[in-house]
Design a protein around this motif. Sequence first.
Motif, PDB file in Angstrom:
ATOM      1  N   ILE A   1      -9.850 -94.606 120.868  1.00 22.40           N
ATOM      2  CA  ILE A   1     -10.179 -93.219 121.039  1.00 22.40           C
ATOM      3  C   ILE A   1     -11.405 -93.066 122.307  1.00 22.40           C
ATOM      4  O   ILE A   1     -12.634 -93.424 122.503  1.00 22.40           O
ATOM      5  N   ASP A   2     -11.236 -92.370 123.421  1.00 23.61           N
ATOM      6  CA  ASP A   2     -11.878 -92.278 125.015  1.00 23.61           C
ATOM      7  C   ASP A   2     -12.867 -90.417 124.158  1.00 23.61           C
ATOM      8  O   ASP A   2     -11.967 -89.887 125.153  1.00 23.61           O
ATOM      9  N   MET A   3     -14.034 -90.379 124.503  1.00 17.91           N
ATOM     10  CA  MET A   3     -14.093 -88.678 124.327  1.00 17.91           C
ATOM     11  C   MET A   3     -16.063 -88.996 124.209  1.00 17.91           C
ATOM     12  O   MET A   3     -16.486 -90.464 125.209  1.00 17.91           O
TER      13      MET A   3
ATOM     14  N   ILE B   1     -12.518-100.851 125.860  1.00 18.08           N
ATOM     15  CA  ILE B   1     -13.156-100.760 125.395  1.00 18.08           C
ATOM     16  C   ILE B   1     -14.397-100.607 126.442  1.00 18.08           C
ATOM     17  O   ILE B   1     -14.321-100.563 127.596  1.00 18.08           O
ATOM     18  N   GLU B   2     -15.232 -99.151 125.686  1.00 18.90           N
ATOM     19  CA  GLU B   2     -16.093 -98.033 127.265  1.00 18.90           C
ATOM     20  C   GLU B   2     -17.557 -98.089 127.064  1.00 18.90           C
ATOM     21  O   GLU B   2     -17.053 -97.553 126.024  1.00 18.90           O
ATOM     22  N   ASP B   3     -18.626 -98.744 127.810  1.00 23.94           N
ATOM     23  CA  ASP B   3     -19.645 -98.609 127.759  1.00 23.94           C
ATOM     24  C   ASP B   3     -20.191 -97.305 129.438  1.00 23.94           C
ATOM     25  O   ASP B   3     -19.661 -98.187 129.893  1.00 23.94           O
TER      26      ASP B   3
ATOM     27  N   ALA C   1     -20.731 -87.202 129.236  1.00 22.19           N
ATOM     28  CA  ALA C   1     -20.716 -89.153 128.249  1.00 22.19           C
ATOM     29  C   ALA C   1     -19.081 -89.339 128.691  1.00 22.19           C
ATOM     30  O   ALA C   1     -18.983 -88.833 128.358  1.00 22.19           O
ATOM     31  N   ASP C   2     -19.226 -90.857 128.467  1.00 24.28           N
ATOM     32  CA  ASP C   2     -17.726 -91.186 128.418  1.00 24.28           C
ATOM     33  C   ASP C   2     -17.905 -92.420 127.607  1.00 24.28           C
ATOM     34  O   ASP C   2     -19.398 -92.788 127.785  1.00 24.28           O
ATOM     35  N   LEU C   3     -16.917 -92.448 126.578  1.00 24.19           N
ATOM     36  CA  LEU C   3     -17.214 -93.413 125.749  1.00 24.19           C
ATOM     37  C   LEU C   3     -15.906 -94.415 125.265  1.00 24.19           C
ATOM     38  O   LEU C   3     -15.331 -93.327 124.847  1.00 24.19           O
ATOM     39  N   THR C   4     -15.815 -95.262 125.123  1.00 21.85           N
ATOM     40  CA  THR C   4     -14.359 -95.355 124.319  1.00 21.85           C
ATOM     41  C   THR C   4     -14.669 -96.691 123.556  1.00 21.85           C
ATOM     42  O   THR C   4     -15.076 -97.505 123.635  1.00 21.85           O
TER      43      THR C   4
END
Length: 394
Positions: free
Chosen positions: A253-255, A375-377, A264-267
């Motif tokens: 889930i990337d949103m 995994i994205e932060d 913003a960007d988070l996975t």
Amino acid sequence: MSEKADRVVGCCGYAATTNNRSTFLRIAVEERRMQQRIEQLRAQLVARDLGAMLITAPANRYYLSGFSGSSGALLIGPETAILFTDGRYRLQAAQEAPAWTLRETALPTNPFSRLVAQAIAELHLERVGFEAAEMTVAAFSRLRQALNANDVTAELVPTDGLVEALRETKDAGELATLREAIAMTDTVMTTVLPMLRPEMSERQAAWLIEQTLHDYGADGPAFPIIVAAGPNSARPHHRSGSDHLGLSRPIVIDMGARLRGYHADLTRTVVLGSPDARFHNIYAVVLEAQRRAIVGMRPGLSCADADALARDHIAAEGFGDAFSHSLGHGVGLDIHEGPSLRRVADAAKSPVLQPGMVISIEPGIYLEDWGGVRIEDLVLLTDAGCTVLSQAPK
Ligand code: ZN
Ligand code: ZN
């Protein structure tokens, strides 16, 4: 209506747009920040022997002027700051960009070429920079024709990434907005994950996330939300479809929230039900790769070396070919902006990290027929290293 109806609206000043002290102060602070950006750009013009710069990229226009309408351009010289727009935005432009001289074209469909050519003629400019990545061939030839019609021989000089380079490091106002968008994104991810069910389609899950972003105050999603289940998760930019989320398989889930122009960007990668041993193994490798990048990121490091912090670990664990994209990218007024954390053929040409950059760190492993884990932060580069801004649990 003919172009003869074009008119100069003039400089509007601050006082007319403010009706209380705090609003006045906020606008004054924002105006000062924008003035600093304009001065930085003016220094670039001097270095390139340009008499002025034509800005047509919407994000750059907003960054320099605060004007958020869909139609507009800027002409910036040593003592010039002209905002071109059309009549639909007369009030909005005066309110959002009070310090700019407004020039208004008569029709929304009417390109600014004639007004821009007139301004170039009035200012006796000899070399005018334009944004080569943004200017279409059609717009360029319209401007050239309009200049010729005014007997103006000014040279139009292509430039690449002048304003984008300024945008790579964020000032205090931008950081505050980004932090707000990131916190909102964390909340939405944390809220939605427990609501997911195996029988939901990817598209339903994406829609639920989008609605929840609005519920929490976002202006909208920062980009089309990615929900990729099972083998679909092996495609980093999968388009959410009708496949069900299912049980015991990875769901990427990337949103992110879009807020006042910022992204913003988070996975997160999750499993409904019990993950298999392969998932545990791959998830641990990706998480460790991300941890190494977060620990190692610091100003002065090249973007290629930053990429290697995570990539080397993934490769050492035997998944080198399965990490098929760059480690990360800057975020701000665009969802993907500089710098890009990636390998380059000539390491000496890799840009260097600087304090104030806000960058995603998003290692991933993608295996055809099985799926993927990303995994994205978002992190903020500081003088000492980097601070993780995203707080959603992993
Ligand atoms: Zn993302
Ligand atoms: Zn990203």
